[in-house]
Design an enzyme around this catalytic site. Structure first.
Site, PDB file in Angstrom:
ATOM      1  N   CYS A 270       0.848  -1.202   0.000  1.00 55.16           N
ATOM      2  CA  CYS A 270       0.000   0.000   0.000  1.00 55.16           C
ATOM      3  C   CYS A 270       0.878   1.245   0.000  1.00 55.16           C
ATOM      4  O   CYS A 270       2.110   1.157   0.063  1.00 55.16           O
ATOM      5  CB  CYS A 270      -0.921   0.012   1.223  1.00 55.16           C
TER       6      CYS A 270
ATOM      7  N   ASP B  32       6.392 -37.529   8.532  1.00 55.21           N
ATOM      8  CA  ASP B  32       4.947 -37.324   8.471  1.00 55.21           C
ATOM      9  C   ASP B  32       4.291 -38.671   8.161  1.00 55.21           C
ATOM     10  O   ASP B  32       4.840 -39.480   7.409  1.00 55.21           O
ATOM     11  CB  ASP B  32       4.624 -36.310   7.373  1.00 55.21           C
TER      12      ASP B  32
ATOM     13  N   CYS C  48      43.637 -22.497 -10.930  1.00 56.38           N
ATOM     14  CA  CYS C  48      43.745 -23.051  -9.570  1.00 56.38           C
ATOM     15  C   CYS C  48      42.727 -22.380  -8.661  1.00 56.38           C
ATOM     16  O   CYS C  48      41.995 -21.473  -9.068  1.00 56.38           O
ATOM     17  CB  CYS C  48      45.151 -22.855  -9.013  1.00 56.38           C
TER      18      CYS C  48
ATOM     19  N   CYS D  26       3.538   1.725   2.652  1.00 54.51           N
ATOM     20  CA  CYS D  26       4.810   1.025   2.455  1.00 54.51           C
ATOM     21  C   CYS D  26       5.786   1.906   1.671  1.00 54.51           C
ATOM     22  O   CYS D  26       6.946   2.094   2.069  1.00 54.51           O
ATOM     23  CB  CYS D  26       4.594  -0.274   1.697  1.00 54.51           C
TER      24      CYS D  26
ATOM     25  N   ASP E 275       3.079 -29.558   5.086  1.00 55.58           N
ATOM     26  CA  ASP E 275       4.385 -29.913   5.633  1.00 55.58           C
ATOM     27  C   ASP E 275       5.439 -28.852   5.332  1.00 55.58           C
ATOM     28  O   ASP E 275       6.527 -28.881   5.920  1.00 55.58           O
ATOM     29  CB  ASP E 275       4.866 -31.251   5.050  1.00 55.58           C
TER      30      ASP E 275
ATOM     31  N   CYS F 136      42.583 -18.597  -8.368  1.00 53.24           N
ATOM     32  CA  CYS F 136      41.864 -17.882  -9.444  1.00 53.24           C
ATOM     33  C   CYS F 136      40.389 -17.743  -9.104  1.00 53.24           C
ATOM     34  O   CYS F 136      39.827 -16.637  -9.159  1.00 53.24           O
ATOM     35  CB  CYS F 136      41.998 -18.642 -10.765  1.00 53.24           C
TER      36      CYS F 136
END
Length: 794
Positions: free
Chosen positions: A15, A496, A82, A18, A695, A85
């Site tokens: 809104c 669960d 390497c 904000c 969940d 880098c």
């Protein structure tokens, strides 16, 4: 005063209050002038770069509870040699305003999250180019494979040239040995200028890559492997050149030549790089195997004719024909025909699944014995297999937290080694063997070469790549290296019940019939009900091929059961209370009904024309391998908990059946996450396993969320690990794989660090010839990658 203007996308505004709040907060910052547009969801900000940075603006917006829009980009990074880098590129990019970067040496890939209002893709690529590397938007897998093949071919050609030019120098070195080995030694090979002719192409054509890498690294005030190699080989080469010039001026002078040292070093390093590149290719075998599962073409109906087209040309809505023995090309829904589909590559189940019209099918699974027509619903990158491949690729390109330690060490390691090499030269030249350039040079070169940090940089990412790839092959998808690392710490797991421990679909488990026509009337009565238990009873009737009857009338009695009229007979199906209300006697079966309920089943009675005709027990049955999975988890010293919204008695019955000792019963969906927090507060590292939308909060709260692959997209998105097909025995597999991968990483890091720690002092003491140091350095990188590849046999 340097004023800069940025245009930031803002998320989370709902809104005008904000936008006003954000604008007010930004304008309070010294040197900032902001205008926030709610409709456009953007903030236009002018700020003084001497007083504030763009990152400060983003941080302020985040603290207010909003977000700054970001975009995601992937690059192929070329030129890294390497860990120093990759660490350097990552460090520099992360210093850019609005950029968060992760660079992976093994995959040669960079993943960048950036704020488009602050920085552009071109800016990121330019910054990488300034460091001496090249960042290109990620290529297709085919382009990457072609590029990798070209790179390996180029390495082979250079190695061949280098070997041909180095062998005469190596042969000449035999002439300098203090004992006679009986080999003929052509005099011209001892000529400084002949050796110069052989060594120069190796040094400046084959070895030019090390000079450019070293120059770019030093230009950016850092040091990488190229600095060590270029420094060490140049010292040997130019010292030999000076010795040759002196010998030319003074023919009686015996020169000390080290051309073979520089040439052999470069050749051995090329051998190591070639083996390393070939071994890296083997770490991506999981992706290759997944890609090989795809169909190459599809038969579609266009203008009422069957046409075979490449897989890439199939679009959503196409009618696709699949014959027996063919792979289903894309995800879709069967519109006609029926068949048995082998879904083992997705679900792990070896038994083909019967599919009829209206059923969903998965791309790349195998049609066994019937012709089907299906409508394509997901194609290209949206298919199930494409998503699996994307998860594996992202995981292989991500970093585990343990890798950060290796990156930090690699970033400071090379400068320390350069200092040690300089000190070694000084000590040898002034103290150990005064005024002896050859002795001091050999010791310092050996220090530079033995200390290359390649093995350290490869230690973690190669193990992560192989580990996540191996997981994908066995039905376990890790979303990133951090999840692979976290899984090994788990000591408590919450399962669960519905859809995880159980199948999530009620089935008829027991039935007793007291009248001849009882089953026909029961199935007919339940046919009009939408209750899940009714669906189970109707499905049972279909399996038994019971004659279909349509009820004359139907009435659902909420919480009690149903009343139906079938062939002018009254049929009741439901609870004890419903039977008592209609004065139907069932007392002599009370013990049997109670037994069913104790076993976690739902028992229902049914009566025809006022007489008990039978009873049926329905239950959400336990998955076949649940008990085995729980036993395996216990053997890993993990506490197993079951969580369910069911009553205590039903929960205990299921728990007893599968061997779970701890129960959370009668838990509301919104309270699941709280139970996870309570275990965490007790000191447990908790994994949550679930399949449903309800969940998702618990999956996000847990130290690691594990989603059942047959569950909802929300659960899968929230979790760090997905079990393809929902086989619970993959949970102990995932934890076991995590433990083995972490052990493998620790082995790699230990040996990489131990190797350098032991090698540097040995080289500094003069006990290591430079060419032997080069061979040992190359071997260390190959050995680390080879050790990681052992995970493929887990």
């Amino acid at each position: 005063m340097t004023v800069k203007k940025v245009d930031l996308g803002i998320t989370g505004m709902t809104c005008a209050a904000c936008s006003t709040r954000i604008e007010k907060a930004l304008n309070k910052i010294d040197g900032v002038e902001a205008n926030v547009n709610l409709a456009m969801e953007r903030a236009t900000v002018e700020y003084d770069e001497e007083k504030v940075s763009a990152n400060d603006l983003s941080t302020k917006i985040s603290k207010l509870g909003y977000g700054v829009q970001t975009e995601h980009a992937e690059f192929d990074i070329y030129g890294m040699t390497c860990a120093a880098c990759s660490a350097r590129i990552e460090k520099v990019l992360n210093k850019m305003d609005g950029v968060s970067a992760s660079i992976n040496l093994t995959t040669e890939k960079g993943v960048v999250e950036y704020e488009p209002g602050i920085v552009k893709i071109d800016d990121i690529q330019a910054k990488v180019a300034k460091l001496g590397y090249e960042a290109k938007p990620s290529q297709s897998r085919e382009e990457k494979r072609t590029h990798k093949e070209e790179e390996i071919h180029d390495k082979k050609v250079k190695l061949m040239i280098s070997t041909i030019l180095t062998l005469p120098l190596l042969y000449a070195m035999v002439g300098h040995l203090p004992w006679d080995i009986g080999l003929p030694m052509p005099g011209f090979l001892m000529n400084p200028w002949v050796q110069f002719i052989f060594a120069t192409p190796v040094q400046f054509y084959i070895g030019w890559q090390f000079y450019t890498g070293a120059f770019n690294s030093l230009k950016n005030k850092s040091a990488n492997m190229d600095v060590l190699i270029a420094g060490g080989t140049s010292a040997a080469y130019f010292y030999s050149l000076v010795e040759g010039i002196i010998a030319t001026i003074n023919p009686s002078y015996m020169p000390h030549l080290y051309y073979e040292t520089s040439a052999v070093l470069i050749t051995l390093i090329l051998v190591g790089k070639l083996f390393e590149a070939m071994a890296k290719g083997r770490t991506t075998v999981a992706i290759s195997k997944l890609l090989n599962l795809q169909a190459k073409d599809a038969t579609v109906i266009r203008d009422d004719e069957e046409v075979k087209i490449p897989l890439e040309q199939v679009v959503v809505g196409d009618r696709v024909v699949v014959r027996p023995g063919e792979k289903i090309p894309v995800d879709g829904t069967i519109v006609s025909g029926k068949s048995a589909i082998d879904e083992s590559m997705i679900t792990g189940e070896s038994i083909p699944v019967e599919k009829n019209s209206g059923d969903n099918v998965i791309g790349s699974t195998m049609n066994k014995n019937g012709i089907i027509q299906m409508e394509a619903t997901k194609v290209g990158k949206d298919t199930a297999l494409a998503n699996i491949i994307k998860v594996v690729e992202d995981a292989q390109g991500s970093k585990a937290p343990i890798q950060r330690m290796a990156d930090v060490i690699s970033g400071i390691f090379v400068p320390i080694v350069v200092v040690i090499a300089m000190l070694t030269f000084i000590v040898w030249f002034f103290i150990v063997d005064p005024k002896s350039w050859p002795s001091a040079l050999e010791a310092s070169i050996a220090v530079l070469v033995i200390a290359c940090p390649c093995a350290l940089g490869l230690a973690t990412p190669t193990s992560i790549m192989v580990g996540t790839g191996k997981g994908a092959q066995t039905g376990v998808l890790f979303k990133g290296g951090e999840h692979l690392e976290t899984a090994h710490k788990i000591n408590a797991i919450i399962l669960d019940k519905t859809g995880t421990i159980t199948k999530g679909k009620p089935e008829v488990t027991d039935i007793e019939l007291f009248q001849d026509e009882a089953l026909r009337y029961l199935i007919a009565a339940e046919r009009s009900s939408e209750h899940p238990l009714a669906e189970a009873i109707v499905a049972y009737g279909s399996e038994k091929n019971v004659e279909k009857l349509e009820p004359d009338s139907f009435e659902a009695i909420p919480g009690h059961g149903i009343l139906a009229k079938i062939e002018d007979k009254e049929v009741l199906v439901g609870t004890r209370k419903l039977m008592k209300e209609h004065k139907i006697e069932f007392s002599k079966y009370e013990a049997q009904l109670s037994q069913y309920e104790t076993e976690g089943k739902t028992a229902m009675m049914f009566a025809i024309e006022g007489e008990l005709a039978g009873f049926v027990a329905v239950a959400d049955t336990v998955k076949e391998n649940t008990k085995q999975a729980i036993e395996q988890l216990k053997s890993l010293n993990i506490e197993v908990y079951m969580i369910t919204g069911d009553n205590e008695r039903t929960a205990k019955a299921i728990a007893k059946q599968v061997g779970v000792d701890h129960i959370f019963a009668e838990v509301l969906p919104e309270d699941k996450a709280n139970h996870v927090k309570r275990l965490q507060e007790q000191g447990f590292k908790v994994a949550m396993v679930g399949d449903g939308i309800n969940d998702a909060p618990a999956l996000a709260t847990a130290d690691i969320g594990i989603a059942i692959g047959t569950g909802t997209d929300v659960a899968i998105e929230t979790a760090g690990i997905t079990l393809v097909g929902g086989d619970l025995t993959n949970i102990p597999k995932a934890i076991g794989l995590s433990r083995k991968t972490m052990t493998n990483i620790r082995q790699n890091l230990f040996w990489a660090l131990a190797y350098n720690s032991a090698g540097i002092p040995i080289a500094a003491l003069g006990l290591l010839q430079p060419w032997i140091a080069g061979a040992a350095m190359a071997f260390s990188s190959v050995s680390v990658v080879s050790n990681a590849l052992r995970l493929k046999r887990v």
